[in-house]
Enzyme design. Structure first.
Site, short mmCIF file in Angstrom:
data_model
loop_
_atom_site.label_atom_id
_atom_site.label_comp_id
_atom_site.label_asym_id
_atom_site.label_seq_id
_atom_site.Cartn_x
_atom_site.Cartn_y
_atom_site.Cartn_z
N GLU A 71 0.84 -1.20 0.00
CA GLU A 71 0.00 0.00 0.00
C GLU A 71 0.87 1.24 0.00
OE1 GLU A 71 -2.78 -0.19 3.24
OE2 GLU A 71 -3.79 -1.97 2.44
N HIS A 104 -8.21 1.20 1.89
CA HIS A 104 -8.01 0.99 3.33
C HIS A 104 -8.93 1.92 4.15
CE1 HIS A 104 -4.78 -0.77 6.20
NE2 HIS A 104 -5.91 -0.61 6.84
#
Length: 527
Positions: free
Chosen positions: A262, A280
């Site tokens: 990420e 997220h």
């Protein structure tokens, strides 16, 4: 008394700073710092409050010479080097419950979105199409939901899914049969879950045991047409294998809020049929952001001001309510650990902490931690309750905590025993009143003393004239005796002397004490 100083280095609800101030801490808010800027200023602070933007590296921890606690407002602590923090005696806390409902609701939303293909239907409708026949969804009612992880968030998901009339099965090695009944799920092994579940949702931390728990091999074992949701941690699923199974149609849909890397700028999953992803967002609600900020401020303040430990990842929990009651026991435990550590020599492989009387009913983990903190100072001066268990494990020390229901001559008693090459050696202590630690036994000899400051431990023959000789020796070197404690096994046998002095005893004086008539052993002590 100097107030503890806390740095908030990530954006969080402003009420967090207010709570720190109200609870007796000074607080600075400095967000958006580079690692170099953080490293340059962290030495000023006792506490560091973060979210996900700040990465706490070993280099930053090494520069944090005053740091006592790191608080993560949220669940994941991938951005904190916990082993490095533990080695430096820094408590690492998170807030596992502040965003539980928010994350669980996001997982349920993903399940519903997959079942009815809502994102793609929305996109095509807004593009001017009317693709009603292109989207044939499924009901969730009557379907089997497989939970991988049935902790706090997983349990909330189970409750919400049961409200949708889904049948819930769960794989979780830590789920007890009684708790499974309590939350209304069927406990199964992983193989059974993969074979039976219509929907699978993951709610487990990323550990060595859970990494790639949905591997290519395990994904192949799933029921054809399964739909998979991950709002927990990236790295739990083999993303390349999942992409292949989506393309083949074996997996009917997948929804991910987290990725192995990420920010996820590219992924083999992007563009696959019936794949949904969000950046997220599991904890991203107004309520959750407020909750975790307030919770981390409360937890850190409790620790810095009152000694309470909540949701620590590298230290036993100790509530702010427990702390005042346990503090004198922990002081006694640390002194006993220090005493036996200074007196017992050789390769020590086992240590046992026994509690009886009132001590038997207390939380034993902080007491054990305090014993180890005192004991491990034989190896390192920079030891506290956080890093002592890690140092003990590194040295292969076997630690046991034993609780006795029996009543002895003392209302409360702690005994610390170490296994040496010459046999077991133990010391014992109690509390006078409610908060005054006292030694009551040393290596089988009854002797009552406060363990504090500089002391001298002597084993000698029980014979007339010895007390005069040791007193004369110390007097000749201007060493003032504060307290004098005697004990013996039997008249004329081996005796023990424990005395406190006002300053450290020079090595030359210790050597002269060892040479006195009748002295078998003389060891300086410090507490």
């Amino acid at each position: 008394m100097t107030k503890p100083k806390v740095l908030i280095s990530d954006k969080m609800d402003p009420n967090a700073a207010r709570i720190f101030t109200e609870r007796g801490c000074e607080v600075d808010v400095k967000t958006g710092m580079t690692p170099e800027e953080l490293k340059a200023c962290i030495g000023e602070y006792d506490g560091l409050a973060i979210r996900s933007s700040t990465t706490v590296t070993p280099e930053i921890i090494a520069a944090a010479t005053k740091l006592k606690v790191i608080g993560r407002a949220g669940i994941g602590v991938d951005n904190v080097d916990i082993p490095a923090a533990s080695a430096h005696g820094v408590v690492v806390m998170n807030t596992p419950f502040g965003n539980s409902i928010t994350t669980a609701e996001h997982a349920i939303a993903m399940i519903m979105a997959l079942a009815r293909q809502i994102p793609e239907a929305n996109a095509r409708t807004q593009a001017g199409e009317w693709p009603k026949s292109a989207f044939m969804g499924v009901e969730v009612t009557g379907k089997t939901l497989g939970l991988i992880g049935a902790g706090n968030i997983g349990s909330i998901v189970a409750a919400r899914a049961q409200g949708l009339r889904m049948k819930v099965i769960a794989y979780d090695p830590f789920l007890t049969p009684d708790h499974a009944v309590e939350i209304g799920v069927e406990k199964v092994d992983l193989e059974t879950l993969l074979a039976r579940a219509d929907f699978i949702t993951l709610h487990t931390p990323l550990t060595d045991e859970t990494r790639n728990i949905l591997s290519a091999e395990n994904l192949a074992k799933t029921k054809k047409g399964v739909r998979i949701v991950n709002c927990a941690r990236g790295g739990l699923i083999d993303e390349a294998a999942l992409a292949q199974l989506l393309a083949s149609g074996h997996v009917a849909g997948a929804a991910l809020d987290v990725f192995a890397t990420e920010p996820a700028k590219e992924s083999p999953l992007f563009g696959q049929p019936n794949f949904i992803c969000t950046p997220h967002l599991g904890a991203s609600t107004t309520e959750a952001q407020v909750n975790v900020a307030l919770q981390v401020a409360e937890q850190m303040s409790d620790y810095l001001v009152d000694g309470g430990v909540s949701n620590a990842l590298n230290m036993p929990s100790l509530s702010a309510e427990e702390a005042p009651k346990l503090r004198p026991y922990m002081a006694l435990a640390e002194k006993l650990g220090s005493l036996v550590g200074q007196l017992a020599h050789g390769n020590l492989t086992k240590i046992s902490i026994e509690r009886e009387g009132a001590a038997a009913g207390l939380n034993g983990k902080p007491i054990t931690g305090a014993v180890l903190a005192g004991f491990m100072r034989r190896y390192s001066e920079s030891v506290n309750m956080v890093n002592a268990p890690y140092l003990a494990k590194e040295r292969g020390l076997e630690v046991s905590d034993v609780r006795h229901e029996r009543e002895g001559i003392y209302q409360t008693l702690l005994r610390v025993t170490v296994a040496t090459e010459q046999g077991d050696r133990s010391v014992a202590g109690t509390l006078f009143g409610t908060d005054s630690p006292r030694l009551v036994e040393i290596f089988g000899v009854g002797i009552e003393a406060a363990l504090e400051g500089h002391m001298l431990y002597i084993v000698n023959e029980d014979a007339p004239g010895f007390i005069g000789r040791i007193g004369t020796l110390l007097g000749e070197h201007d060493i003032n005796i504060g307290t004098f404690h005697l004990g013996r096994r039997e008249a004329g046998g081996e005796a023990t002397l424990l005395l406190s002095v006002d300053a450290p005893i020079p090595a030359e004086v210790i050597k002269q004490a060892c040479a006195l008539e009748g002295v078998k052993l003389a060891i300086p002590l410090a507490f």
